[in-house]
Design a protein around this motif. Structure first.
Motif, short mmCIF file in Angstrom:
data_model
loop_
_atom_site.label_atom_id
_atom_site.label_comp_id
_atom_site.label_asym_id
_atom_site.label_seq_id
_atom_site.Cartn_x
_atom_site.Cartn_y
_atom_site.Cartn_z
N UNK A 150 0.83 -1.21 0.00
CA UNK A 150 0.00 0.00 0.00
C UNK A 150 0.86 1.26 0.00
N UNK A 151 1.79 1.33 0.97
CA UNK A 151 2.51 2.59 1.12
C UNK A 151 3.54 2.83 0.03
N UNK A 152 4.07 1.75 -0.53
CA UNK A 152 5.09 1.94 -1.56
C UNK A 152 4.69 1.34 -2.90
N UNK A 153 3.51 0.80 -2.93
CA UNK A 153 3.04 0.26 -4.19
C UNK A 153 3.81 -0.95 -4.68
N UNK A 154 4.42 -1.68 -3.73
CA UNK A 154 5.19 -2.86 -4.11
C UNK A 154 4.24 -3.95 -4.60
N UNK A 181 9.63 -2.11 -3.34
CA UNK A 181 9.55 -1.33 -2.11
C UNK A 181 10.91 -0.88 -1.63
N UNK A 182 12.00 -1.58 -2.03
CA UNK A 182 13.31 -1.23 -1.51
C UNK A 182 14.23 -0.75 -2.61
N UNK A 183 13.70 -0.53 -3.80
CA UNK A 183 14.56 -0.10 -4.89
C UNK A 183 14.46 1.40 -5.11
N UNK A 184 13.37 2.01 -4.65
CA UNK A 184 13.18 3.43 -4.90
C UNK A 184 14.32 4.23 -4.27
N UNK A 185 14.68 3.87 -3.05
CA UNK A 185 15.72 4.61 -2.35
C UNK A 185 17.00 3.78 -2.31
N UNK A 186 17.18 3.00 -3.33
CA UNK A 186 18.28 2.05 -3.33
C UNK A 186 19.63 2.76 -3.38
N UNK A 187 20.47 2.39 -2.46
CA UNK A 187 21.88 2.77 -2.50
C UNK A 187 22.63 1.52 -2.11
N UNK A 188 23.61 1.14 -2.88
CA UNK A 188 24.28 -0.14 -2.64
C UNK A 188 24.67 -0.37 -1.19
N UNK A 189 25.39 0.56 -0.59
CA UNK A 189 25.85 0.35 0.77
C UNK A 189 24.68 0.23 1.72
N UNK A 190 23.77 1.23 1.60
CA UNK A 190 22.64 1.23 2.52
C UNK A 190 21.78 0.00 2.33
N UNK A 191 21.57 -0.33 1.08
CA UNK A 191 20.71 -1.47 0.80
C UNK A 191 21.35 -2.76 1.28
N UNK A 192 22.65 -2.89 1.01
CA UNK A 192 23.32 -4.11 1.44
C UNK A 192 23.30 -4.20 2.96
N UNK A 193 23.53 -3.09 3.61
CA UNK A 193 23.50 -3.10 5.06
C UNK A 193 22.13 -3.41 5.58
N UNK A 194 21.14 -2.81 4.95
CA UNK A 194 19.77 -3.06 5.39
C UNK A 194 19.41 -4.51 5.17
#
Length: 321
Positions: A150-154, A181-194
């Motif tokens: 809902x919130x991110x339209x995933x 849902x997790x690609x919109x604000x995707x940044x490699x480091x942040x995403x990998x860490x998350x």
DNA sequence: GATATTTGACCGAC
DNA sequence: GTCGGTCAAATATC
């Protein structure tokens, strides 16, 4: 999504871009080979309870590691795997006569399909939106969509259906659509860490931790522990293979090594490695080491997936259909 | 009160 | 007409 190598490569068709493509190629190959290995292992270990379940989970982690690497590399191969259902043990799925979705829409084609004793924890949060009894099958099918629908339209959804009453019971899990849902604000480091935190209980895991308590949390905690142990064990195994691999075939593809390195890093971040059995050299997965029976399914109710109202053994009541 | 789950109904594909 | 996927109101849980 940008690849790190791609970013650092500079302009024009360079050697680093060739390297980039080569890495993606090898990672893709590694993932396909892992899928085949998984199918073979599940076939060989069928009916062997804990060994079968452990092998399934470990190989699932290997496959996921390849997918994560492909994501980081920005490969189109990180999206839908080929439709031959690479993660599926066809022989395991066949007895349950689960026909592919009849609808011919693109959305109805599973992008991934797997058989696992632990269908709930795959690194994402899902919300159940439906359940259906499927004709000619013994167990109902549960429908889940991404919690961020809902919130991110995933648009990611998955279907879970128990496909055998063994011990532990196996579940066929089919995934549809990719997570957005997790690609919109995707940044490699942040995403990998998350991603690592999400799966390994590192800081940041609370971001995706189940809000509700009770059984759900206990289940999540238990599966989280299982995953930590298995990922750590896998990392050690792969780490050893990586060394051997480099010594024996120095010019061989780097895919396995790359994945192993990632897995090792993730496992190291997760904390202390498991105790290694002195006799076999393999990590010990027993509960004495980590204070947990990795596959103690005696404590996992059969209705783990389908809830009390489904009338499964021990659940009481009849099927709702 | 907010959120998740349950479950009968509805709708589209075959 | 049948089957499977989704919707949405009712219910449960925190």
């Amino acid at each position: 999504m940008q690849s790190r190598l791609g970013v650092s490569g500079g302009g024009g068709m360079s050697a680093s871009e060739d390297e980039h493509e080569a890495v993606i190629r090898e990672l893709t190959r590694g993932r396909q080979l892992t899928a085949r290995l998984r199918a073979e292992a599940l076939r060989a270990l069928r009916g062997q309870g804990q060994a079968e379940a452990t092998a399934a989970l470990i190989l699932q982690e290997v496959s996921r590691a390849f997918t994560v690497c492909l994501n980081i590399m920005g490969s189109p191969a990180s999206a839908p795997p080929p439709p031959e259902m690479p993660g599926v043990d066809a022989a395991a799925a066949a007895p349950f006569s689960l026909a592919p979705p009849r609808r011919n829409r693109e959305d109805s084609i599973p992008r991934e399909q797997t058989v696992t004793p632990s269908p709930h924890y795959d690194g994402y949060q899902w919300r159940k939106y439906g359940q259906k009894r499927i004709t000619k099958t013994h167990y109902p099918r549960c429908y889940y969509r991404c919690s961020f629908h809902r919130e991110r339209g995933c648009r990611a959804t998955k279907q879970v259906q128990q496909c055998g009453g063994g011990d532990p019971p196996q579940y066929l899990v089919m995934y549809f659509n990719d997570h957005t849902c997790d690609t919109a604000a995707w940044e490699p480091e942040a995403a990998a860490g998350a991603s690592a935190a999400m799966r390994l209980d590192l800081p940041g895991a609370a971001l995706v931790a189940p809000r509700r308590g009770g059984l759900l949390d206990e289940r999540g905690v238990q599966e989280e522990h299982e995953r930590q142990v298995l990922v750590s064990s896998l990392a050690r195994v792969l780490g050893g293979q990586q060394q051997f691999h480099h010594q024996s075939t120095p010019d061989a593809p780097a895919a396995a090594g790359s994945s192993a390195a990632v897995a090792v890093n993730v496992a190291q971040a997760a904390g202390p490695a498991p105790v290694v059995d002195a006799a076999s050299g393999m990590p010990r997965l027993d509960g004495d080491v980590v204070g947990l029976d990795v596959m103690d399914y005696d404590d996992v109710p059969g209705e783990l997936c389908f809830g009390d109202s489904y009338g499964l053994p021990g659940g009481g009541g009849g099927l709702p259909f």
